[in-house]
Design an enzyme around this catalytic site. Structure first.
Site, mmCIF file in Angstrom:
data_model
loop_
_atom_site.group_PDB
_atom_site.id
_atom_site.type_symbol
_atom_site.label_atom_id
_atom_site.label_comp_id
_atom_site.label_asym_id
_atom_site.label_seq_id
_atom_site.Cartn_x
_atom_site.Cartn_y
_atom_site.Cartn_z
ATOM 1 N N ASN A 1 0.863 -1.318 -0.106
ATOM 2 C CA ASN A 1 0.092 -0.180 0.069
ATOM 3 C C ASN A 1 0.970 1.371 -0.062
ATOM 4 O OD1 ASN A 1 1.059 0.171 2.650
ATOM 5 N ND2 ASN A 1 -0.909 -0.008 3.645
ATOM 6 N N GLU B 1 1.527 4.787 7.282
ATOM 7 C CA GLU B 1 0.479 4.200 6.443
ATOM 8 C C GLU B 1 -0.220 5.291 5.583
ATOM 9 O OE1 GLU B 1 0.099 0.940 6.378
ATOM 10 O OE2 GLU B 1 -0.078 -0.017 8.170
#
Ligand code: F6R
Length: 244
Positions: A136, A143
């Site tokens: 990702n 993140e």
């Protein structure tokens, strides 16, 4: 970014291990930033082998790991500290007092993050930061999100990241801690030299977005485009989506 391609994971690991050995020979007191995950396992194996053959000396080096799960201590078998012991620290001659890993069991996580930043600064900053990349686009545990943190901080892990770490917790994503501590984007980007390694087809898409896409918090690794000294070391599969 300079990009170097290797035919497979093994060739990549060998080349990078030799590069690290040369860097430590030139500067024995170098400060290294280290990742965990599947990707560096072979590299750590190669470093252990070079050390066993007396071609690599870590005795004056300092290391800082990128991240650690929150809520588990260094002795927990799923901790990144345990991972590092198994794959690298037990196999080379790093001095115990120069190994730095965030303590996931610290009673005050925010204070632990501050302590870590202070320790990095006191060591003179990171000379060589090694990175993996999540599918990702995360680096460390930064993140994809609307905003990214600059410095070492507490982070909530995404479902996909917990799934990718399930192997450390008996194969069960639900047992992977929901939170972690991680170096921030500025902590990483202040390293003097960054080497990101990626192998396998599953990384091809995020590598393409990191190299050619816009700089966006939705792809944290894209911020590496602003750093003047970044090397990507990729196997052919991970490089397969890059336009050339
Ligand atoms: C772990 C870390 C992560 C990993 C990434 C890739 O310390 O920093 O960003 O590098 O999740 O993990 P693997 O290598 O397992 O694909």
């Amino acid at each position: 970014m300079t990009i170097t391609l290797f035919k497979d994971e093994r060739a990549l690991a060998r080349a990078l291990a030799l590069q690290i050995a040369a860097a430590l020979e030139a500067r024995p007191e170098a400060v290294l930033g280290l990742p965990t995950g599947r990707t560096p396992i072979r590299l750590y194996h190669e470093l252990g082998t070079l050390h066993a053959h007396r071609q690599l000396d870590f005795s004056r080096a300092t290391t800082f790991n990128l991240d650690e799960f929150l809520g588990i201590g260094p002795d927990h078998p799923g901790s990144y500290r345990a991972f590092m012991e198994q794959h690298l620290f037990s196999r080379v001659n790093l001095s115990a007092d120069r190994i730095n890993v965030l303590n996931g069991a610290a009673p005050d996580p925010e204070r632990e993050c501050e302590r870590y930043e202070t320790a990095i600064a006191a060591a003179g900053g990171i000379d060589l930061q090694l990175l993996g990349i999540g599918t990702n686009g995360h680096i460390g545990f930064n993140e994809p999100a609307r905003e990214l943190a600059g410095r070492t901080h507490r982070v909530t892990l995404t479902r996909s990241t917990r799934r990718s770490n399930a192997a450390l917790f008996g194969g069960e994503a639900d047992r992977v801690p929901r939170e972690a501590l991680s170096m921030g984007m500025a902590t990483i980007l202040h390293a003097r030299h960054i080497i990101l390694i990626a192998t396998g087809k599953s990384k091809a898409k995020c590598i393409e977005r990191m190299v050619h896409g816009p700089i966006t918090t939705k792809m944290p690794a894209s911020f590496l485009q602003v750093h003047a000294n970044v090397e990507l070391m990729l196997d052919d599969a991970a490089a397969s989506a890059i336009r050339r």
